[in-house]
Design a protein around this motif. Structure first.
Motif, PDB file in Angstrom:
ATOM      1  N   SER A 160      61.996 -18.429  65.283  1.00 57.57           N
ATOM      2  CA  SER A 160      62.550 -17.200  65.868  1.00 57.57           C
ATOM      3  C   SER A 160      61.604 -16.670  66.951  1.00 57.57           C
ATOM      4  O   SER A 160      62.050 -16.187  67.999  1.00 57.57           O
ATOM      5  CB  SER A 160      62.786 -16.138  64.793  1.00 57.57           C
ATOM      6  N   THR A 161      60.286 -16.786  66.707  1.00 58.40           N
ATOM      7  CA  THR A 161      59.322 -16.369  67.727  1.00 58.40           C
ATOM      8  C   THR A 161      59.439 -17.239  68.967  1.00 58.40           C
ATOM      9  O   THR A 161      59.429 -16.732  70.102  1.00 58.40           O
ATOM     10  CB  THR A 161      57.892 -16.456  67.184  1.00 58.40           C
ATOM     11  N   LEU A 162      59.551 -18.559  68.779  1.00 57.07           N
ATOM     12  CA  LEU A 162      59.679 -19.453  69.918  1.00 57.07           C
ATOM     13  C   LEU A 162      60.947 -19.146  70.708  1.00 57.07           C
ATOM     14  O   LEU A 162      60.938 -19.155  71.950  1.00 57.07           O
ATOM     15  CB  LEU A 162      59.693 -20.904  69.432  1.00 57.07           C
ATOM     16  N   GLY A 163      62.048 -18.842  70.009  1.00 58.64           N
ATOM     17  CA  GLY A 163      63.283 -18.476  70.694  1.00 58.64           C
ATOM     18  C   GLY A 163      63.122 -17.221  71.524  1.00 58.64           C
ATOM     19  O   GLY A 163      63.540 -17.163  72.692  1.00 58.64           O
ATOM     20  N   LEU A 164      62.515 -16.184  70.927  1.00 58.90           N
ATOM     21  CA  LEU A 164      62.283 -14.937  71.658  1.00 58.90           C
ATOM     22  C   LEU A 164      61.369 -15.168  72.852  1.00 58.90           C
ATOM     23  O   LEU A 164      61.623 -14.665  73.958  1.00 58.90           O
ATOM     24  CB  LEU A 164      61.674 -13.891  70.720  1.00 58.90           C
ATOM     25  N   LEU A 165      60.296 -15.931  72.651  1.00 62.31           N
ATOM     26  CA  LEU A 165      59.351 -16.207  73.729  1.00 62.31           C
ATOM     27  C   LEU A 165      60.044 -16.889  74.902  1.00 62.31           C
ATOM     28  O   LEU A 165      59.919 -16.451  76.064  1.00 62.31           O
ATOM     29  CB  LEU A 165      58.220 -17.099  73.192  1.00 62.31           C
ATOM     30  N   LYS A 166      60.792 -17.952  74.625  1.00 65.73           N
ATOM     31  CA  LYS A 166      61.437 -18.697  75.704  1.00 65.73           C
ATOM     32  C   LYS A 166      62.522 -17.863  76.387  1.00 65.73           C
ATOM     33  O   LYS A 166      62.728 -17.977  77.598  1.00 65.73           O
ATOM     34  CB  LYS A 166      62.026 -19.996  75.160  1.00 65.73           C
ATOM     35  N   LEU A 167      63.207 -17.012  75.625  1.00 64.80           N
ATOM     36  CA  LEU A 167      64.192 -16.114  76.230  1.00 64.80           C
ATOM     37  C   LEU A 167      63.514 -15.180  77.217  1.00 64.80           C
ATOM     38  O   LEU A 167      63.989 -14.992  78.352  1.00 64.80           O
ATOM     39  CB  LEU A 167      64.913 -15.310  75.150  1.00 64.80           C
ATOM     40  N   ARG A 168      62.410 -14.599  76.815  1.00 66.44           N
ATOM     41  CA  ARG A 168      61.722 -13.649  77.701  1.00 66.44           C
ATOM     42  C   ARG A 168      61.113 -14.336  78.911  1.00 66.44           C
ATOM     43  O   ARG A 168      60.953 -13.704  79.964  1.00 66.44           O
ATOM     44  CB  ARG A 168      60.683 -12.868  76.913  1.00 66.44           C
ATOM     45  N   LEU A 169      60.797 -15.608  78.787  1.00 67.81           N
ATOM     46  CA  LEU A 169      60.302 -16.355  79.941  1.00 67.81           C
ATOM     47  C   LEU A 169      61.444 -16.829  80.842  1.00 67.81           C
ATOM     48  O   LEU A 169      61.191 -17.232  81.979  1.00 67.81           O
ATOM     49  CB  LEU A 169      59.485 -17.558  79.460  1.00 67.81           C
ATOM     50  N   GLY A 170      62.676 -16.819  80.317  1.00 67.35           N
ATOM     51  CA  GLY A 170      63.822 -17.264  81.104  1.00 67.35           C
ATOM     52  C   GLY A 170      64.166 -18.723  80.926  1.00 67.35           C
ATOM     53  O   GLY A 170      64.977 -19.263  81.681  1.00 67.35           O
ATOM     54  N   ALA A 171      63.577 -19.381  79.919  1.00 70.20           N
ATOM     55  CA  ALA A 171      63.876 -20.787  79.638  1.00 70.20           C
ATOM     56  C   ALA A 171      65.011 -20.845  78.619  1.00 70.20           C
ATOM     57  O   ALA A 171      64.797 -21.042  77.421  1.00 70.20           O
ATOM     58  CB  ALA A 171      62.626 -21.497  79.109  1.00 70.20           C
ATOM     59  N   LEU A 172      66.237 -20.656  79.092  1.00 66.04           N
ATOM     60  CA  LEU A 172      67.362 -20.436  78.190  1.00 66.04           C
ATOM     61  C   LEU A 172      67.689 -21.631  77.296  1.00 66.04           C
ATOM     62  O   LEU A 172      67.910 -21.445  76.091  1.00 66.04           O
ATOM     63  CB  LEU A 172      68.596 -19.998  78.987  1.00 66.04           C
ATOM     64  N   PRO A 173      67.748 -22.870  77.797  1.00 63.66           N
ATOM     65  CA  PRO A 173      68.058 -23.985  76.888  1.00 63.66           C
ATOM     66  C   PRO A 173      67.019 -24.141  75.777  1.00 63.66           C
ATOM     67  O   PRO A 173      67.368 -24.388  74.616  1.00 63.66           O
ATOM     68  CB  PRO A 173      68.085 -25.199  77.819  1.00 63.66           C
ATOM     69  N   GLU A 174      65.733 -24.002  76.117  1.00 67.19           N
ATOM     70  CA  GLU A 174      64.685 -24.109  75.099  1.00 67.19           C
ATOM     71  C   GLU A 174      64.792 -22.953  74.101  1.00 67.19           C
ATOM     72  O   GLU A 174      64.578 -23.149  72.892  1.00 67.19           O
ATOM     73  CB  GLU A 174      63.310 -24.113  75.758  1.00 67.19           C
ATOM     74  N   ALA A 175      65.089 -21.774  74.591  1.00 65.39           N
ATOM     75  CA  ALA A 175      65.238 -20.616  73.705  1.00 65.39           C
ATOM     76  C   ALA A 175      66.381 -20.834  72.722  1.00 65.39           C
ATOM     77  O   ALA A 175      66.269 -20.546  71.523  1.00 65.39           O
ATOM     78  CB  ALA A 175      65.489 -19.355  74.536  1.00 65.39           C
ATOM     79  N   ASP A 176      67.488 -21.358  73.223  1.00 65.98           N
ATOM     80  CA  ASP A 176      68.650 -21.598  72.382  1.00 65.98           C
ATOM     81  C   ASP A 176      68.329 -22.616  71.283  1.00 65.98           C
ATOM     82  O   ASP A 176      68.678 -22.418  70.113  1.00 65.98           O
ATOM     83  CB  ASP A 176      69.813 -22.086  73.244  1.00 65.98           C
ATOM     84  N   ALA A 177      67.677 -23.713  71.650  1.00 67.58           N
ATOM     85  CA  ALA A 177      67.360 -24.755  70.676  1.00 67.58           C
ATOM     86  C   ALA A 177      66.473 -24.213  69.562  1.00 67.58           C
ATOM     87  O   ALA A 177      66.700 -24.489  68.370  1.00 67.58           O
ATOM     88  CB  ALA A 177      66.682 -25.935  71.375  1.00 67.58           C
ATOM     89  N   ALA A 178      65.470 -23.425  69.914  1.00 66.47           N
ATOM     90  CA  ALA A 178      64.548 -22.894  68.912  1.00 66.47           C
ATOM     91  C   ALA A 178      65.225 -21.874  68.007  1.00 66.47           C
ATOM     92  O   ALA A 178      65.104 -21.922  66.776  1.00 66.47           O
ATOM     93  CB  ALA A 178      63.334 -22.263  69.603  1.00 66.47           C
ATOM     94  N   ALA A 179      65.952 -20.930  68.598  1.00 61.62           N
ATOM     95  CA  ALA A 179      66.573 -19.872  67.800  1.00 61.62           C
ATOM     96  C   ALA A 179      67.645 -20.425  66.872  1.00 61.62           C
ATOM     97  O   ALA A 179      67.886 -19.858  65.797  1.00 61.62           O
ATOM     98  CB  ALA A 179      67.145 -18.790  68.716  1.00 61.62           C
TER      99      ALA A 179
END
Length: 384
Positions: free
Chosen positions: A145-164
């Motif tokens: 969940s942290t990795l998803g939030l981190l990647k979302l805030r950085l704007g890396a949407l595909p990576e954020a989606d995969a993690a969350a």
């Protein structure tokens, strides 16, 4: 994620323990404060315990105490640099295996809000390896969940989606229903940015629709719903959701002053809804209040968001100045999606003011960044 029950159990344990083991008592008290700061119904337990812990030297070095201090500072709107310094020292002393994944998740989320993105990314690598070795379900939720939030805030949407999605799956398969909001709201925001509004709605439908107790998890729900309503072109509904968000994060619920300086941005979200409803004065008041708090917080991503909302609310030449300031703030941040959004708003405002040639450069930068992030609606609007 049953914070109220956790506080009650810890209080009973402390009563039984008495003076028998001061070190264990200090650790339990640190956990009590972390849990109490997750749910407003037990927030009144925090201040006296935190004061007692702060009077002991050995306890002050513990991870639960440091996280409790940092959460208190974050909720009070203290500078991000002070919060980050405290938690970065704690991370250096701690290993990748969280003694309590609840506490470790809170530590990492606070660092993300304080915009220490590189620190969190570096810390997550050994933690992810540890949870895969150990198989802790709560560890999977904390790390992913942290990795998803981190990647979302950085704007890396595909990576954020995969993690969350990993976090959401573990939450759904385990006995973690009260914690679904920590993953589902991240995924909803990703879907909104990608233009998948039906998917965002389906994710939010997994969560309670109303009657939430005030807490740092539940406040994410109306905030995410408000952002979806804005994307759906329903500003009145968005305004109601952001109002619910502000109520859940208010001093009346928590019994202490709360400053939202970058956690959910409820006031700037409400300001955007008011702009679309033509209520620019109210929008300016809300955006200005958030901006004043965020200036104290001093984190560039949060500052860029607050400046953008204030610029759109103000409009005219003053609004253009604020939008330029927003871009300048975000140029100091790796948060590419927010930078793209501010560049797009600056370009659109320049075009509306008749400065069509000047609008081209920020719009071109915005289009490139939006495409790199996978933010299809923003890219399409910028191209238009």
């Amino acid at each position: 994620f049953r914070w109220v029950d956790a506080v009650d159990v810890i209080e009973r344990a402390l009563a039984e323990l008495g003076d028998a083991d001061p070190e264990l008592a200090a650790r339990l008290e640190g956990e009590l404060v972390v849990c109490g700061l997750h749910d407003a119904r037990r927030a009144d337990r925090v201040a006296p315990v935190l004061a007692r812990l702060g009077s002991g030297r050995s306890q002050a070095a513990s991870e639960p105490f440091a996280v409790a201090q940092a959460m208190t500072m974050l909720l009070a709107g203290r500078p991000a640099s002070q919060i980050a310094a405290l938690l970065e020292q704690t991370l250096q002393r701690a290993g990748p295996d969280g003694g309590s994944w609840d506490t470790r998740a809170a530590l990492l989320w606070v660092l993300v809000i304080a915009e220490r993105f590189g620190t969190v990314e570096e810390a997550l690598e050994p933690m992810l390896a540890q949870v895969h070795r150990g198989g802790s379900a709560r560890g999977f939720v904390a790390a992913y969940s942290t990795l998803g939030l981190l990647k979302l805030r950085l704007g890396a949407l595909p990576e954020a989606d995969a993690a969350a999605r990993v976090a959401l799956r573990v939450l759904q398969e385990g006995d973690f229903a009260p914690g679904l909001g920590f993953a589902a709201t991240v995924l909803s925001d990703i879907a909104v940015e990608a233009g998948e509004l039906d998917e965002a709605q389906a994710l939010l439908d997994l969560l309670p629709q109303q009657g939430w107790p005030a807490g740092v998890g539940t406040v994410l729900i109306p905030a995410a719903r408000g952002r979806l309503r804005l994307a759906q072109g329903r500003p009145a509904d968005a305004l109601a959701d952001f109002g619910a968000c502000q109520a859940l994060f208010g001093a009346e619920e928590w019994g202490m002053p709360i400053r939202d300086t970058g956690y959910v941005h409820a006031r700037s979200g409400a300001a955007l809804a008011l702009v679309r409803l033509g209520e620019h004065q109210r929008a300016g008041e809300l955006a200005g209040a958030e901006l004043a708090d965020v200036r104290v917080f001093g984190a560039p991503r949060a500052l860029g968001i607050a400046l953008r909302a204030a610029g759109l609310a103000r409009g005219g030449p003053e609004g253009l100045v604020l939008l330029r300031d927003s871009v300048a703030a975000l140029d100091r941040s790796p948060a590419l999606l927010e930078r793209a959004r501010s560049l797009a708003e600056l370009g659109a405002a320049l075009r509306r003011s008749g400065q069509r040639a000047a609008a081209r450069e920020p719009l071109a930068r915005a289009l490139d960044l939006a495409a790199r992030c996978g933010a299809r609606p923003l890219a399409a609007r910028t191209r238009d």
